[in-house]
Design a protein around this motif. Structure first.
Motif, short mmCIF file in Angstrom:
data_model
loop_
_atom_site.label_atom_id
_atom_site.label_comp_id
_atom_site.label_asym_id
_atom_site.label_seq_id
_atom_site.Cartn_x
_atom_site.Cartn_y
_atom_site.Cartn_z
N PHE A 177 12.12 62.15 26.43
CA PHE A 177 13.14 62.14 27.80
C PHE A 177 12.53 61.05 28.57
CE2 PHE A 177 13.79 63.83 31.58
CZ PHE A 177 15.07 63.96 31.48
N TYR A 178 13.49 59.93 28.77
CA TYR A 178 13.00 58.45 29.49
C TYR A 178 14.22 57.86 29.49
CZ TYR A 178 14.42 55.64 25.81
OH TYR A 178 15.01 54.76 24.85
N ILE A 179 13.42 57.35 31.42
CA ILE A 179 14.76 56.79 32.40
C ILE A 179 14.01 55.12 31.53
CG2 ILE A 179 15.84 58.46 33.03
CD1 ILE A 179 14.34 57.45 34.99
N ASP A 180 14.73 53.98 31.78
CA ASP A 180 14.64 52.54 31.88
C ASP A 180 14.08 51.87 32.85
OD1 ASP A 180 15.46 52.35 28.58
OD2 ASP A 180 17.36 51.89 29.74
N MET A 181 14.54 52.85 33.85
CA MET A 181 13.32 52.01 35.65
C MET A 181 13.60 53.31 36.17
SD MET A 181 17.60 49.29 36.07
CE MET A 181 16.70 49.06 37.30
N PRO A 182 12.81 52.96 37.59
CA PRO A 182 12.23 53.93 38.21
C PRO A 182 13.31 54.50 39.39
CG PRO A 182 10.83 51.53 38.37
CD PRO A 182 11.32 51.40 37.52
N LYS A 183 14.35 54.99 39.41
CA LYS A 183 15.58 54.76 39.93
C LYS A 183 15.94 56.24 39.84
CE LYS A 183 16.20 50.49 41.03
NZ LYS A 183 15.50 49.55 42.22
N THR A 184 16.44 56.87 41.33
CA THR A 184 16.43 58.25 41.58
C THR A 184 17.49 58.51 40.70
OG1 THR A 184 15.44 58.79 43.13
CG2 THR A 184 16.77 60.31 42.70
N ARG A 185 18.23 57.00 41.14
CA ARG A 185 20.55 57.60 40.41
C ARG A 185 20.49 58.23 38.62
NH1 ARG A 185 20.13 52.51 42.10
NH2 ARG A 185 21.23 50.75 39.90
N LEU A 240 17.92 58.98 36.91
CA LEU A 240 17.58 60.73 36.88
C LEU A 240 18.26 61.24 36.66
CD1 LEU A 240 15.67 62.24 35.51
CD2 LEU A 240 14.44 62.13 38.01
N ILE A 241 18.98 61.49 37.60
CA ILE A 241 19.68 61.80 38.54
C ILE A 241 21.07 61.91 37.00
CG2 ILE A 241 22.37 62.55 40.36
CD1 ILE A 241 20.33 61.82 42.18
N LYS A 242 21.97 60.72 36.80
CA LYS A 242 22.78 61.07 36.10
C LYS A 242 22.49 61.32 34.35
CE LYS A 242 25.39 57.19 33.60
NZ LYS A 242 25.74 55.35 33.93
N LYS A 243 20.90 60.98 33.87
CA LYS A 243 20.48 61.92 32.99
C LYS A 243 20.71 63.67 33.37
CE LYS A 243 16.74 60.98 29.52
NZ LYS A 243 17.70 60.19 28.58
N LEU A 244 20.25 63.62 34.10
CA LEU A 244 20.55 65.57 34.36
C LEU A 244 21.80 65.71 33.98
CD1 LEU A 244 17.47 65.93 36.86
CD2 LEU A 244 17.33 66.19 34.51
N LEU A 276 9.51 58.22 35.71
CA LEU A 276 9.95 59.81 35.63
C LEU A 276 9.21 59.73 36.81
CD1 LEU A 276 10.46 61.42 32.22
CD2 LEU A 276 12.29 60.98 33.80
N TYR A 277 8.36 59.75 37.31
CA TYR A 277 7.73 60.23 38.23
C TYR A 277 8.22 59.49 39.33
CZ TYR A 277 3.92 60.95 41.70
OH TYR A 277 3.13 61.17 42.64
N LEU A 278 7.95 58.32 39.12
CA LEU A 278 8.93 57.78 40.59
C LEU A 278 9.93 58.29 41.09
CD1 LEU A 278 7.33 54.10 39.72
CD2 LEU A 278 6.19 55.89 41.63
N ALA A 279 10.58 57.65 39.75
CA ALA A 279 12.31 58.90 40.27
C ALA A 279 12.40 59.89 40.66
CB ALA A 279 13.20 58.66 38.82
N SER A 280 11.28 60.79 40.47
CA SER A 280 11.59 62.67 40.95
C SER A 280 11.32 62.59 41.93
CB SER A 280 11.34 63.02 39.78
OG SER A 280 9.65 63.06 39.61
#
Length: 202
Positions: free
Chosen positions: A125-133, A135-139, A158-162
Motif C-alpha cells: 500500500f503506497y503512493i508514488d508521490m506525497p500528494k493528498t489527491r 491518496l484520496i484517489k487510492k482510498l 503516505l505520511y505527508l499525503a495524509s
C-alpha cells in the motif's frame, strides 16, 4: 487462519490464530483504553491554599468591639485574593497496566476488527508521490472515506499525503494503540505490517 488480499484476491495471507482469532474481552479492552486515555492527561492544574497565597499573617482587626465579623487572616478563603479551600494540586493519572493485559487487549481488538470486516490486508500500500489527491484517489478506489493505515516502517509519501486529511492517519506498527484502533472505521495493513504485529504481540 487465512485472509484474502484486498489488492490481489487470488492470493491468501496466513495470519496467526493466537493473535487474530481470540475472544472479545470487553472488560479488558475497557480497562486498557481507560488507562491509556488517563495517561495522556496532563494533571498540571495547581491552586494555592491559604498557607501559600501572599499576604500578612497579622490579624486585620481586634476580635471584639468593632461591630464587624471576626477574622484572623486576610488570606482566608472567604476573602477576595484569599486561598482556595480545597486547592487542586498536580496529579498523576497514570494507571498500571501489565504488558500481558495490554497485549491481550490488542489481540482482542484485532480479532474483533477481522470478525467485523474492518481490517483489510494489502500486499503493498503506497503512493508514488506525497500528494493528498493521490491518496484520496487510492482510498476512493477501495471505497474508504476514512482509514488508519498501519505501516511496518515510516512511509514518507503516505505520511505527508495524509496530514491534510482529518479522517486518515498513517502510523507505524510500533506506535499503535487501542484508542486509534477502535476510533477508525477501517484499518489498512500490509502483509509486512501483519508480520510485525505478530512479532510484537507474540
Amino acid at each position: 487462519m487465512q485472509m484474502v488480499l484486498k489488492d490481489d484476491k487470488t492470493k491468501l495471507v496466513t495470519i496467526s490464530d493466537i493473535i487474530f482469532n481470540t475472544s472479545f474481552n470487553e472488560g479488558l479492552i475497557h480497562q486498557v483504553i481507560t488507562a491509556y486515555s488517563n495517561a495522556s492527561r496532563q494533571g498540571s492544574k495547581a491552586q494555592k491554599n491559604r498557607s501559600e497565597v501572599s499576604g500578612s499573617g497579622r490579624k486585620p482587626w481586634r476580635q471584639k468591639g468593632t461591630g464587624r465579623a471576626r477574622v484572623g487572616s486576610i488570606r482566608s478563603p472567604i476573602w477576595r485574593s484569599g486561598g482556595v479551600t480545597f486547592a487542586a494540586k498536580p496529579r498523576n493519572y497514570c494507571q498500571k497496566v501489565n504488558k500481558k493485559m495490554y497485549k491481550g487487549a490488542l489481540k482482542s481488538i484485532f480479532s474483533e476488527l477481522i470478525r467485523t470486516n474492518r481490517l483489510v490486508v494489502f500486499k503493498d500500500f503506497y503512493i508514488d508521490m506525497p500528494k493528498t489527491r493521490m491518496l484520496i484517489k487510492k482510498l476512493n478506489s477501495i471505497e474508504f472515506k476514512e482509514a488508519l493505515i498501519l505501516t511496518s516502517n515510516l512511509n514518507k509519501n503516505l505520511y505527508l499525503a495524509s496530514r491534510n486529511l482529518h479522517k486518515v492517519c498513517v502510523q507505524e506498527i510500533r506506535y499503535i494503540n487501542p484508542v486509534s484502533l477502535i476510533t477508525f472505521k477501517q484499518i489498512v495493513c500490509t502483509v509486512q505490517s501483519i508480520k510485525k504485529i505478530e512479532e510484537m504481540l507474540t
